[in-house]
Enzyme design. Structure first.
Site, mmCIF file in Angstrom:
data_model
loop_
_atom_site.group_PDB
_atom_site.id
_atom_site.type_symbol
_atom_site.label_atom_id
_atom_site.label_comp_id
_atom_site.label_asym_id
_atom_site.label_seq_id
_atom_site.Cartn_x
_atom_site.Cartn_y
_atom_site.Cartn_z
ATOM 1 N N CYS A 31 9.612 1.638 3.314
ATOM 2 C CA CYS A 31 10.453 0.490 3.647
ATOM 3 C C CYS A 31 11.903 0.921 3.821
ATOM 4 C CB CYS A 31 10.356 -0.571 2.561
ATOM 5 S SG CYS A 31 11.064 -0.038 1.016
ATOM 6 N N PHE A 81 0.797 -1.226 0.000
ATOM 7 C CA PHE A 81 0.000 0.000 0.000
ATOM 8 C C PHE A 81 0.831 1.278 0.000
ATOM 9 C CE2 PHE A 81 0.849 -0.194 4.587
ATOM 10 C CZ PHE A 81 1.072 1.149 4.870
ATOM 11 N N GLU A 120 9.587 -4.260 12.909
ATOM 12 C CA GLU A 120 9.139 -3.178 12.022
ATOM 13 C C GLU A 120 7.846 -2.588 12.594
ATOM 14 O OE1 GLU A 120 7.667 -4.207 8.020
ATOM 15 O OE2 GLU A 120 8.748 -2.445 7.317
HETATM 16 P P1 NAD Z 1 1.329 -6.768 2.929
HETATM 17 O O1 NAD Z 1 2.343 -7.831 2.962
HETATM 18 O O2 NAD Z 1 0.226 -6.807 3.928
HETATM 19 O O3 NAD Z 1 0.606 -6.733 1.485
HETATM 20 C C1 NAD Z 1 1.356 -6.784 0.301
HETATM 21 C C2 NAD Z 1 0.540 -7.509 -0.753
HETATM 22 O O4 NAD Z 1 0.301 -8.851 -0.318
HETATM 23 C C3 NAD Z 1 -0.812 -6.869 -0.982
HETATM 24 O O5 NAD Z 1 -1.057 -6.835 -2.369
HETATM 25 C C4 NAD Z 1 -1.784 -7.780 -0.253
HETATM 26 O O6 NAD Z 1 -3.038 -7.861 -0.884
HETATM 27 C C5 NAD Z 1 -1.090 -9.128 -0.294
HETATM 28 N N1 NAD Z 1 -1.351 -9.970 0.883
HETATM 29 C C6 NAD Z 1 -1.568 -9.550 2.152
HETATM 30 N N2 NAD Z 1 -1.724 -10.613 2.965
HETATM 31 C C7 NAD Z 1 -1.595 -11.722 2.197
HETATM 32 C C8 NAD Z 1 -1.649 -13.122 2.465
HETATM 33 N N3 NAD Z 1 -1.860 -13.596 3.682
HETATM 34 N N4 NAD Z 1 -1.466 -13.985 1.435
HETATM 35 C C9 NAD Z 1 -1.230 -13.528 0.192
HETATM 36 N N5 NAD Z 1 -1.188 -12.211 -0.104
HETATM 37 C C10 NAD Z 1 -1.351 -11.316 0.879
HETATM 38 O O7 NAD Z 1 2.114 -5.371 3.000
HETATM 39 P P2 NAD Z 1 1.506 -3.905 3.114
HETATM 40 O O8 NAD Z 1 0.962 -3.711 4.482
HETATM 41 O O9 NAD Z 1 0.647 -3.589 1.950
HETATM 42 O O10 NAD Z 1 2.840 -3.024 2.931
HETATM 43 C C11 NAD Z 1 3.710 -2.728 3.984
HETATM 44 C C12 NAD Z 1 4.887 -3.672 4.014
HETATM 45 O O11 NAD Z 1 5.552 -3.668 2.760
HETATM 46 C C13 NAD Z 1 5.942 -3.262 5.028
HETATM 47 O O12 NAD Z 1 6.397 -4.411 5.686
HETATM 48 C C14 NAD Z 1 7.036 -2.646 4.189
HETATM 49 O O13 NAD Z 1 8.321 -2.678 4.760
HETATM 50 C C15 NAD Z 1 6.959 -3.501 2.977
HETATM 51 N N6 NAD Z 1 7.578 -2.873 1.820
HETATM 52 C C16 NAD Z 1 8.787 -3.353 1.434
HETATM 53 C C17 NAD Z 1 9.442 -2.766 0.370
HETATM 54 C C18 NAD Z 1 10.790 -3.250 -0.062
HETATM 55 O O14 NAD Z 1 11.272 -2.799 -1.082
HETATM 56 N N7 NAD Z 1 11.432 -4.137 0.671
HETATM 57 C C19 NAD Z 1 8.848 -1.690 -0.315
HETATM 58 C C20 NAD Z 1 7.590 -1.245 0.100
HETATM 59 C C21 NAD Z 1 6.966 -1.847 1.184
#
Ligand code: NAD
Length: 511
Positions: free
Chosen positions: A308, A176, A402
């Site tokens: 991130c 997101f 985190e």
């Molecule tokens: P999230 O893991 O909850 O969601 C990411 C994606 O996975 C979404 O499209 C969501 O629909 C899907 N998803 C969620 N739960 C799932 C499940 N149980 N099974 C399969 N798919 C699932 O992450 P978020 O809250 O949207 O984003 C924040 C996180 O992303 C933070 O941990 C942040 O550090 C990380 N992030 C990392 C980077 C990087 O480059 N390392 C960049 C941006 C964000």
């Protein structure tokens, strides 16, 4: 040549609505349906979930929840379109991305307000989100100048060359926090490489991503080559399980990155899954006070700490109180609602405030407390002000985990080696930074920090293009990086062709 003679950008089924608000005011937005075969279509499940404007804590629209049938429909459309796109020369494919850049620039203001509304970030932060995405497009537009693969006469009359071929149908699953930039880490490289791309946007912020399909169509992309399938876990599982999807890029939390990586690779797919982060910033006594305080505050509290690459743990080495005081001063100047936006959800606010309470109960000193913050006119919003916790011990959850909110924890150490050990022991390894005036100290730390992206007097060490983005340890599952030339290689297969045309009798393959 028009690669898409059938496309008529303004027909009703492909017309994505405009966002009517140019400011932080509240507005509703049309339901984010799926973008399949160049059309907006309902999901097969008929279900939706609500999307909140975090600034107001109010529903601003809905997003379709998709399942297996929707991914199958996208896969079928991609399969149909792929041969034509794959055989389109790379230079022509890149021209579509050139035009996408122009369209994003044309609508930049509107898109910034839209991203701000769905994500809660400020207009300026949304602009940074889109501009970094545009930089990734610019990189992909240059691929025809770089991706020749190379060739060499490896023997007398024998030539070997590398040609890059697309993987085929590929997918990206995104988080997101950067609704435009993270999809654009993947889409331009994957498309210029000749793939058909299926995006699973974050169900929390689907509206910016919804625009990409219409823009790419307007830019001349053939229908079926870029598609979005909205939804949550079911949609992700359907994408990962789809037999025709050959590569999966994922960005999100470590928990889900690990699951997606495990499942995709077990099915024999390529996967590169970026996870969460706990980015350490080391501050030593010779650091420049103004530079350090300004950068640390911008890194920790920009995008409400939901980056991130945000510095969420500062390790203050030795006598650095003057810098801590400078950070307090800078952080107090932040105007909530103007310089800093809301956090994404009520659940995120509860989680963040719990970390603060637990750290305080465990003996941390709360130098600035963002709990209970509010913004006039937006009282229902998910507000947490900048929070500074001092004398946090390295084993406390606020130091190890985190938090993903505007909280900077400060751990004090006596020596640089102790500070490096704190970073090295952490499970994450996305970014790390050091602030110092000494080249020797900077080099010593940079060599020892176990993070994929290191900043020296840079608080958010995101590599600018063409340098690739990716971390270490639990911040990344898979090999290589997701942007830059490594990103292109992730979406490509390298074919080695060895040729011998020579009529010389003495010229053999091994001669
Ligand atoms: P999230 O893991 O909850 O969601 C990411 C994606 O996975 C979404 O499209 C969501 O629909 C899907 N998803 C969620 N739960 C799932 C499940 N149980 N099974 C399969 N798919 C699932 O992450 P978020 O809250 O949207 O984003 C924040 C996180 O992303 C933070 O941990 C942040 O550090 C990380 N992030 C990392 C980077 C990087 O480059 N390392 C960049 C941006 C964000």
């Amino acid at each position: 040549m028009n690669p898409n003679p059938i496309a008529t950008p303004n027909d009703a089924a492909s017309a994505v609505p405009k966002y009517p608000v140019r400011g932080y005011g509240f507005a509703e937005y049309a339901t984010a349906r799926n973008w399949i075969g160049g059309r907006l279509v309902e999901s097969s499940t008929g279900q939706t979930s609500s999307v909140e404007n975090p600034r107001y804590g109010r529903t601003m629209g809905h997003v379709a929840l998709s399942g297996v049938a929707d991914v199958e429909a996208a896969g079928a459309a991609a399969k149909l379109a792929l041969p034509g796109w794959r055989s389109t020369p790379m230079r022509e494919r890149a021209q579509v991305l050139h035009r996408l850049k122009g369209l994003l620039e044309r609508d930049l203001d509107e898109l910034c307000w839209l991203l701000s509304a769905e994500n809660g970030k400020t207009w300026a932060e949304a602009k940074g989100d889109i501009e970094k995405g545009i930089e990734c497009i610019e990189f992909a537009c240059a691929l025809p100048m770089m991706a020749d693969g190379g060739g060499l006469d490896v023997s007398r009359g024998v030539h070997c060359e590398v040609v890059y071929e697309p993987v085929g149908i590929v997918a990206g699953i995104v988080p997101f926090n950067f609704p435009m930039m993270v999809p654009l880490w993947m889409i331009p490289n994957a498309l210029v490489a000749g793939n058909a791309f299926i995006l699973k946007p974050s169900e929390v912020v689907p509206f910016g991503a919804l625009r990409l399909g219409a823009y790419l169509r307007e830019a001349g992309l053939p229908d079926g080559i870029f598609q979005t399938v909205n939804g949550a876990r079911d949609a992700v599982e359907a994408v990962v399980e789809h037999p025709d999807i050959g590569a999966v890029g994922f960005v999100g939390s470590t928990k889900v990155a690990r699951i997606v990586y495990g499942r995709a690779t077990a099915l024999g797919k390529r996967a590169l899954c970026l996870g969460g982060a706990k980015n350490h910033v080391l501050v030593v006594p010779d650091a420049d006070m103004e530079l350090t305080a300004g950068n640390v505050v911008a890194s920790s509290f920009g995008c409400a700490g939901q980056r991130c690459m945000a510095s969420s743990l500062m390790v203050a080495v030795g006598p650095t109180q003057r810098i801590v005081d400078g950070i307090v001063q800078h952080a107090r100047k932040i105007r909530l609602g103007e310089d800093m936006g809301a956090v994404i959800s009520a659940a995120a606010k509860v989680r963040i405030e719990q970390y603060i309470a637990d750290a305080q109960a465990a003996g941390a000193q709360v130098l600035i407390d963002g709990r209970g913050a509010s913004v006039a006119g937006c009282e229902g919003g998910h507000w947490v002000g900048p929070t500074l916790l001092d004398h946090v011990r390295p084993t406390m959850p606020a130091a190890c985990e985190e938090i993903f909110g505007p909280v900077l924890s400060i751990v004090r150490t006596a020596t640089l080696d102790e500070a490096i050990a704190v970073q090295n022991q952490n499970a994450y390894g996305n970014g790390a930074a050091i602030f110092t005036s000494s080249g020797a100290i900077a080099r010593y730390a940079a060599e020892r920090l176990t993070a994929g992206m290191v900043g020296i007097n840079v608080g958010v060490p995101v590599p600018r293009e063409p340098f690739a983005f990716g971390g270490y340890k639990d911040s990344k599952f898979g090999h290589g990086d997701l942007t830059g030339f490594e990103g292109f290689q992730f979406w490509s297969k390298a074919k080695k062709i060895t040729t011998k045309w020579s009529l010389q009798a003495d010229a053999s393959w091994m001669s």
